[in-house]
Write an enzyme that holds these catalytic residues in place. Sequence first.
Site, PDB file in Angstrom:
ATOM      1  CD  GLU A  13      -2.873   1.252  -0.052  1.00 43.61           C
ATOM      2  OE1 GLU A  13      -2.945   2.555  -0.468  1.00 43.61           O
ATOM      3  OE2 GLU A  13      -3.350   0.340  -0.432  1.00 43.61           O
ATOM      4  CE  LYS A  62      -2.295   8.601 -10.677  1.00 41.17           C
ATOM      5  NZ  LYS A  62      -3.189   9.530 -10.129  1.00 41.17           N
ATOM      6  CG  ASP A  63      -6.514   1.432 -13.348  1.00 38.63           C
ATOM      7  OD1 ASP A  63      -7.041   2.325 -12.333  1.00 38.63           O
ATOM      8  OD2 ASP A  63      -7.247   1.769 -14.348  1.00 38.63           O
ATOM      9  CD  GLU A 107      -2.832   5.766  -6.055  1.00 42.58           C
ATOM     10  OE1 GLU A 107      -3.205   6.658  -5.316  1.00 42.58           O
ATOM     11  OE2 GLU A 107      -3.730   4.771  -6.536  1.00 42.58           O
TER      12      GLU A 107
END
Length: 89
Positions: free
Chosen positions: A35, A60-61, A42
């Site tokens: 994370e 980003k995806d 990002e």
Amino acid sequence: MVIAIVVVIVSWWLNISAPEWMVVLGCIGTVLSLEMINSAIEKICNLVHPTYHPAIKTIKDMSASAVLFVSIISTIIGAIIFLPKIHAF
């Protein structure tokens, strides 16, 4: 973080074994670390290209998908460890 704290409390309450602790803490560490990497990716993407760009969206995806995948696998591992203990309780 809230879920990680709950998992640690439940692990302590159910008195899981040392190898189970290693797996649970490994899963927590992996999800939280990934994370953080996702957030960094990002931020870098937003710095490089602040407006919408299809390639940035894909990056980003993919990064978010990695976090989702590890979270799902960690949930399955948690179910394997905790469900028999909860059932026996």
